[in-house]
Design a protein around this motif. Structure first.
Motif, PDB file in Angstrom:
ATOM      1  N   CYS A 165      31.230  19.235  21.348  1.00 18.98           N
ATOM      2  CA  CYS A 165      31.122  20.563  20.850  1.00 18.98           C
ATOM      3  C   CYS A 165      32.310  21.285  21.038  1.00 18.98           C
ATOM      4  O   CYS A 165      32.803  21.263  22.203  1.00 18.98           O
ATOM      5  CB  CYS A 165      29.878  21.252  21.426  1.00 18.98           C
ATOM      6  SG  CYS A 165      29.823  22.941  21.030  1.00 18.98           S
ATOM      7  N   CYS A 168      31.594  24.713  23.459  1.00 16.79           N
ATOM      8  CA  CYS A 168      31.253  24.502  25.005  1.00 16.79           C
ATOM      9  C   CYS A 168      31.662  23.351  25.621  1.00 16.79           C
ATOM     10  O   CYS A 168      31.397  23.102  26.808  1.00 16.79           O
ATOM     11  CB  CYS A 168      29.684  24.958  25.300  1.00 16.79           C
ATOM     12  SG  CYS A 168      28.675  23.587  24.753  1.00 16.79           S
ATOM     13  N   CYS A 208      24.717  22.435  18.231  1.00 14.06           N
ATOM     14  CA  CYS A 208      24.854  22.138  19.728  1.00 14.06           C
ATOM     15  C   CYS A 208      23.556  22.560  20.453  1.00 14.06           C
ATOM     16  O   CYS A 208      22.977  23.850  20.375  1.00 14.06           O
ATOM     17  CB  CYS A 208      25.989  22.799  20.445  1.00 14.06           C
ATOM     18  SG  CYS A 208      26.083  22.542  22.185  1.00 14.06           S
ATOM     19  N   CYS A 211      24.990  25.891  23.139  1.00 15.03           N
ATOM     20  CA  CYS A 211      25.474  26.924  22.961  1.00 15.03           C
ATOM     21  C   CYS A 211      25.094  27.252  21.541  1.00 15.03           C
ATOM     22  O   CYS A 211      25.555  28.183  20.996  1.00 15.03           O
ATOM     23  CB  CYS A 211      27.037  27.014  23.032  1.00 15.03           C
ATOM     24  SG  CYS A 211      28.033  25.988  21.936  1.00 15.03           S
TER      25      CYS A 211
HETATM   26 ZN   LIG Z   1      28.062  23.707  22.458  1.00 18.77          ZN
END
Ligand SMILES: [Zn+2]
Length: 443
Positions: A165, A168, A208, A211
């Motif tokens: 991701c 994050c 994700c 997040c």
């Molecule tokens: Zn993420």
């Protein structure tokens, strides 16, 4: 089908037969099969891995691909005429049994054939293992040699996909097994460039879990390297603008060596080692000590006398071929100590960076000649370890060539490429030719 004994011509297997007898007959638009098989047969480590398990193979149904394949492979250079055609037809029939598209006599895609062939060889092996296990479970007293799949040992490799991701940094990893990699044509580039492009980090859309971000990167690495890397250059594709299938005839340079180093990481595992057991290699007869109390299940009608005779001759051919092959390769298990001149000079730093485990040497390629997808002609160029020469196989025609000519002439037609891991290449070559290593493949 009746087999006539008079059609079987056996030559003295200890003599190196003349080049023209190394070809395969065109049975009617079977150049796709011939070109592919010549490349597969020329992979010396694959050849040995398959034939050293001769005694297990003989427990397969005679119509099984694994068995037909090894019969043709082992006697290709020694038999000719109707005998060879018969062996070729049996391979074709065996592949067609599960991939019906190959049953007729029309032109096919060599890559599709190769893929079916490898998948089926693997499946045949799995059946052999399963049947062996069942037999062993039923009679605990028997000890069985384990079958080891030569396709897995030589061609399989594992890729690792890592999705990260961009928000994050959370990531997930998955692995996938391959026997061949299909790479896109990058005009004016080399096979190395096309391969590198395949491994380029991509931006992808992925939601994700942590997040809830939407963007990730996808990175690819080799998890395990193959002994022989098969690369398929995607020259055939659908052209949406013209609404037809089209062949891409762009020039793509064919390097002698490939480096997979940029696509490896600290967790990348090397190819299967060349672990021919000394005992088996020195005495191929030992392999028959693997005792199966009864043949594995065979779905075939009772054999006629002629068929039995053919089978006996086939077994004899296999026995002699495997003995010859192993005679040449029985020292190869020392591969870990083999280093080229260049590597020795560079010292241990190259070993530490993993460089030694990531170089591959061109050993053969299939080319497609002609402009149309549906027509045209397949040929192959193959490095012959025994004579240290490059050969061009054009159905039954076989001629000598050299690597630079192959590289110059196949730029626009090269379609499937076989690259052998440098260590395996050098080990086989050293055994076969007794020559020093060529210091031309150092990266
Ligand atoms: Zn993420």
């Amino acid at each position: 089908m009746a087999y006539s004994k008079s059609t079987i011509i056996l030559c003295n297997l200890t003599e190196v037969s003349p080049l023209e007898s190394h070809g395969l007959y065109n049975l009617g638009f079977t150049c796709y099969m011939n070109a592919t098989l010549q490349c597969l047969f020329s992979v010396q480590t694959f050849y040995t891995d398959l034939l050293r398990q001769n005694s297990l193979l003989r427990r397969m149904p005679q119509s099984g691909l694994l068995r037909c394949f090894s019969a043709l492979m082992s006697s290709k250079n020694q038999c000719r005429g109707e005998a060879k055609k018969l062996l070729q037809r049996r391979v074709k029939d065996a592949v067609s049994a599960s991939a019906v598209m190959f049953s007729g006599y029309s032109e096919h895609d060599a890559q599709e054939f190769l893929n079916h062939c490898l998948v089926q060889l693997k499946e045949d092996g799995e059946k052999l293992v399963m049947a062996g296990e069942e037999l062993q479970a039923g009679s605990p007293g028997i000890s069985l040699s384990m079958y080891s799949c030569p396709v897995s040992t030589n061609m399989d490799f594992q890729l690792q996909y890592k999705m990260t991701c961009t928000g994050c940094g959370d990531f997930s990893v998955r692995q996938e097994l391959f026997t061949m990699l299909s790479i896109s044509v990058l005009p004016g580039c080399s096979i190395q460039d096309c391969l590198d492009h395949y491994f380029k980090v991509e931006d992808i859309e992925r939601s994700c879990n942590k997040c809830s971000g939407n963007s990730s990167t996808l990175a690819l690495k080799f998890r395990r390297l193959p002994r022989v890397l098969i690369l398929h250059l995607k020259r055939f594709g659908f052209d949406p603008l013209q609404g037809v299938n089209r062949k891409l005839e762009e020039q793509v340079c064919i390097p002698s060596c490939l480096s997979l180093l940029p696509h490896c990481s600290h967790y990348t595992q090397p190819p299967c080692s060349l672990d021919y057991s000394a005992e088996t290699a020195l005495n191929p007869g030992n392999m028959h000590s693997c005792q199966l109390s009864e043949p594995l299940k065979e779905n075939r009608p009772e054999k006629g006398i002629e068929e039995q005779e053919l089978e006996e001759e086939e077994e004899e051919l296999l026995r002699i071929s495997v003995a010859l092959s192993l005679q040449d390769l029985n020292h190869i298990d020392e591969d870990s100590t083999i280093t080229s001149t260049v590597e020795s000079e560079e010292g241990s730093s190259a070993a530490e960076t993993g460089e030694l485990c990531s170089s591959y040497r061109l050993i053969s390629l299939v080319s497609h000649l002609g402009r149309q997808v549906s027509t045209g002609h397949y040929i192959s160029d193959v490095y012959d370890f025994l004579t240290d020469k490059w050969l061009t196989y054009n159905d039954e025609k076989v001629s000598e060539t050299d690597e630079s000519a192959v590289q110059a002439e196949r730029k626009c037609t090269g379609y499937i490429f076989f690259y052998m891991h440098k260590k395996a290449y050098e080990a086989v070559r050293q055994e076969r030719t007794g020559l020093c290593m060529q210091p031309d493949c150092s990266s």
